[in-house]
Design a protein around this motif. Structure first.
Motif, PDB file in Angstrom:
ATOM      1  N   LEU A 125       0.827  -1.204   0.000  1.00 11.02           N
ATOM      2  CA  LEU A 125       0.000   0.000   0.000  1.00 11.02           C
ATOM      3  C   LEU A 125       0.863   1.256   0.000  1.00 11.02           C
ATOM      4  N   GLY A 126       1.980   1.199   0.700  1.00  7.44           N
ATOM      5  CA  GLY A 126       2.878   2.352   0.738  1.00  7.44           C
ATOM      6  C   GLY A 126       3.688   2.542  -0.527  1.00  7.44           C
ATOM      7  N   ASP A 127       3.998   1.440  -1.227  1.00  6.45           N
ATOM      8  CA  ASP A 127       4.874   1.500  -2.402  1.00  6.45           C
ATOM      9  C   ASP A 127       4.145   1.396  -3.735  1.00  6.45           C
ATOM     10  N   ARG A 128       2.848   1.185  -3.722  1.00  6.58           N
ATOM     11  CA  ARG A 128       2.168   0.831  -4.978  1.00  6.58           C
ATOM     12  C   ARG A 128       2.264   1.898  -6.054  1.00  6.58           C
ATOM     13  N   THR A 129       2.405   3.151  -5.675  1.00 10.22           N
ATOM     14  CA  THR A 129       2.509   4.198  -6.695  1.00 10.22           C
ATOM     15  C   THR A 129       3.838   4.138  -7.450  1.00 10.22           C
ATOM     16  N   THR A 130       4.806   3.397  -6.934  1.00 15.60           N
ATOM     17  CA  THR A 130       6.090   3.258  -7.629  1.00 15.60           C
ATOM     18  C   THR A 130       6.046   2.143  -8.669  1.00 15.60           C
ATOM     19  N   TRP A 131       4.966   1.374  -8.677  1.00 13.60           N
ATOM     20  CA  TRP A 131       4.823   0.263  -9.628  1.00 13.60           C
ATOM     21  C   TRP A 131       4.119   0.742 -10.889  1.00 13.60           C
ATOM     22  N   PRO A 132       4.351   0.061 -12.023  1.00  9.95           N
ATOM     23  CA  PRO A 132       3.668   0.425 -13.269  1.00  9.95           C
ATOM     24  C   PRO A 132       2.152   0.323 -13.127  1.00  9.95           C
ATOM     25  N   ASP A 133       1.438   1.054 -13.983  1.00 12.16           N
ATOM     26  CA  ASP A 133      -0.025   1.071 -13.952  1.00 12.16           C
ATOM     27  C   ASP A 133      -0.632  -0.317 -14.046  1.00 12.16           C
ATOM     28  N   GLU A 134      -0.018  -1.210 -14.835  1.00 14.63           N
ATOM     29  CA  GLU A 134      -0.570  -2.562 -14.982  1.00 14.63           C
ATOM     30  C   GLU A 134      -0.718  -3.256 -13.627  1.00 14.63           C
ATOM     31  N   TRP A 135       0.285  -3.058 -12.752  1.00 10.82           N
ATOM     32  CA  TRP A 135       0.220  -3.678 -11.426  1.00 10.82           C
ATOM     33  C   TRP A 135      -0.796  -2.962 -10.540  1.00 10.82           C
ATOM     34  N   ASN A 136      -0.934  -1.670 -10.700  1.00  8.61           N
ATOM     35  CA  ASN A 136      -1.903  -0.939  -9.881  1.00  8.61           C
ATOM     36  C   ASN A 136      -3.341  -1.248 -10.266  1.00  8.61           C
ATOM     37  N   LEU A 137      -3.536  -1.832 -11.433  1.00 10.08           N
ATOM     38  CA  LEU A 137      -4.877  -2.215 -11.870  1.00 10.08           C
ATOM     39  C   LEU A 137      -5.190  -3.690 -11.593  1.00 10.08           C
ATOM     40  N   THR A 138      -4.220  -4.450 -11.077  1.00  9.47           N
ATOM     41  CA  THR A 138      -4.444  -5.893 -10.933  1.00  9.47           C
ATOM     42  C   THR A 138      -4.261  -6.414  -9.519  1.00  9.47           C
ATOM     43  N   TRP A 139      -4.134  -5.572  -8.549  1.00  4.31           N
ATOM     44  CA  TRP A 139      -3.983  -6.074  -7.185  1.00  4.31           C
ATOM     45  C   TRP A 139      -5.340  -6.236  -6.536  1.00  4.31           C
ATOM     46  N   ASP A 140      -5.355  -6.929  -5.392  1.00  5.24           N
ATOM     47  CA  ASP A 140      -6.638  -7.218  -4.745  1.00  5.24           C
ATOM     48  C   ASP A 140      -6.485  -7.179  -3.226  1.00  5.24           C
ATOM     49  N   MET A 141      -7.439  -6.569  -2.581  1.00  9.47           N
ATOM     50  CA  MET A 141      -7.549  -6.607  -1.127  1.00  9.47           C
ATOM     51  C   MET A 141      -9.044  -6.712  -0.847  1.00  9.47           C
ATOM     52  N   SER A 142      -9.528  -7.923  -0.804  1.00 13.48           N
ATOM     53  CA  SER A 142     -10.966  -8.114  -0.652  1.00 13.48           C
ATOM     54  C   SER A 142     -11.251  -9.049   0.513  1.00 13.48           C
ATOM     55  N   SER A 143     -12.495  -9.046   0.919  1.00 12.14           N
ATOM     56  CA  SER A 143     -12.926  -9.983   1.955  1.00 12.14           C
ATOM     57  C   SER A 143     -14.356 -10.413   1.642  1.00 12.14           C
ATOM     58  N   ALA A 144     -14.693 -11.568   2.151  1.00 10.21           N
ATOM     59  CA  ALA A 144     -16.050 -12.084   1.993  1.00 10.21           C
ATOM     60  C   ALA A 144     -16.427 -12.788   3.276  1.00 10.21           C
ATOM     61  N   THR A 145     -17.660 -12.692   3.641  1.00  7.86           N
ATOM     62  CA  THR A 145     -18.162 -13.393   4.808  1.00  7.86           C
ATOM     63  C   THR A 145     -19.242 -14.348   4.331  1.00  7.86           C
ATOM     64  N   LEU A 146     -19.020 -15.625   4.546  1.00  5.28           N
ATOM     65  CA  LEU A 146     -19.933 -16.673   4.113  1.00  5.28           C
ATOM     66  C   LEU A 146     -20.428 -17.443   5.322  1.00  5.28           C
ATOM     67  N   ARG A 147     -21.564 -18.094   5.202  1.00  9.38           N
ATOM     68  CA  ARG A 147     -22.019 -19.004   6.254  1.00  9.38           C
ATOM     69  C   ARG A 147     -21.693 -20.412   5.769  1.00  9.38           C
ATOM     70  N   LEU A 148     -20.738 -21.076   6.452  1.00  6.31           N
ATOM     71  CA  LEU A 148     -20.251 -22.388   6.041  1.00  6.31           C
ATOM     72  C   LEU A 148     -20.127 -23.325   7.240  1.00  6.31           C
ATOM     73  N   THR A 149     -20.128 -24.591   6.975  1.00  7.96           N
ATOM     74  CA  THR A 149     -19.819 -25.601   8.001  1.00  7.96           C
ATOM     75  C   THR A 149     -18.298 -25.804   8.000  1.00  7.96           C
ATOM     76  N   PRO A 150     -17.751 -26.449   9.023  1.00  9.16           N
ATOM     77  CA  PRO A 150     -16.311 -26.755   8.990  1.00  9.16           C
ATOM     78  C   PRO A 150     -15.926 -27.556   7.738  1.00  9.16           C
ATOM     79  N   GLU A 151     -16.777 -28.478   7.313  1.00  9.96           N
ATOM     80  CA  GLU A 151     -16.470 -29.298   6.139  1.00  9.96           C
ATOM     81  C   GLU A 151     -16.420 -28.436   4.873  1.00  9.96           C
TER      82      GLU A 151
END
Length: 194
Positions: A125-151
């Motif tokens: 997050l601190g260095d991402r502006t130093t990377w080429p645009d292609e990398w700034n368009l392809t990173w991910d920081m997402s989350s999801a909350t699902l209802r699941l069993t242990p299995e």
């Protein structure tokens, strides 16, 4: 889960977990895995430690089979080290019937892994502006909350790991100008929503 071929991933057992469960040892191992072979002095400079401390902890890592000599890099009295495996796998079953020492080592290891992953993301997050645009368009920081069993959770984790493994060697030539090491973190754990 099946082990990848050629010893790429090492499963931790009680002995190796005790040998690894130290913040500096974990940092040294990561530095060798991601940065390639190095000497104790080089690692001391990189990590802001004394060469005496890095030398001691490198010998401990070697005694537990995490690293080995890299004589092809050394000249004279320099001792070079390299990582033996590309990754590690922790399985809670190693704690079955474990005493407080092993449980403490496991807790230290797991918390240090979580801290390292947080540092990795914060660094990006601190260095991402130093990377080429292609990398700034392809990173991910997402989350999801699902209802699941242990299995179902176990099934999801296995499928995520299998998918990552499919991509492990798709770009093996480090001279490919468009490639970079990409860090993938996965977390799956139950939460209280009340």
């Amino acid at each position: 889960m099946e082990e990848p071929p050629d010893g790429q991933i090492r499963s931790l057992d009680a002995r190796s977990l005790r040998g690894l469960a130290h913040p500096l040892r974990m940092q040294l191992l990561d530095a060798l895995r991601f940065g390639g072979p190095a000497t104790a002095s080089q690692l001391a400079t990189k990590l802001g430690e004394s060469s005496g401390a890095t030398s001691y902890h490198l010998r401990q890592l070697a005694a537990h089979g995490f690293i080995e000599d890299a004589p092809e890099h050394g000249k004279g009295r320099e001792r070079w080290w390299k990582a033996v495996h590309r990754g590690l796998r922790f399985d809670d079953s190693v704690l079955t019937g474990a005493g407080p020492d092993l449980r403490g080592a496991a807790e230290l290891y797991l918390h240090e892994v979580a801290n390292t992953q947080t540092r990795d993301l914060s660094t990006w997050l601190g260095d991402r502006t130093t990377w080429p645009d292609e990398w700034n368009l392809t990173w991910d920081m997402s989350s999801a909350t699902l209802r699941l069993t242990p299995e179902l959770t176990r099934e999801l984790i296995e499928k995520m790991h299998a998918l990552v493994d499919e991509y492990r060697n798709r770009v093996s030539d480090e001279s490919d100008a468009d490639s970079a090491r990409v860090r993938i973190h996965t977390h799956a754990f139950p939460i209280t929503t009340e």
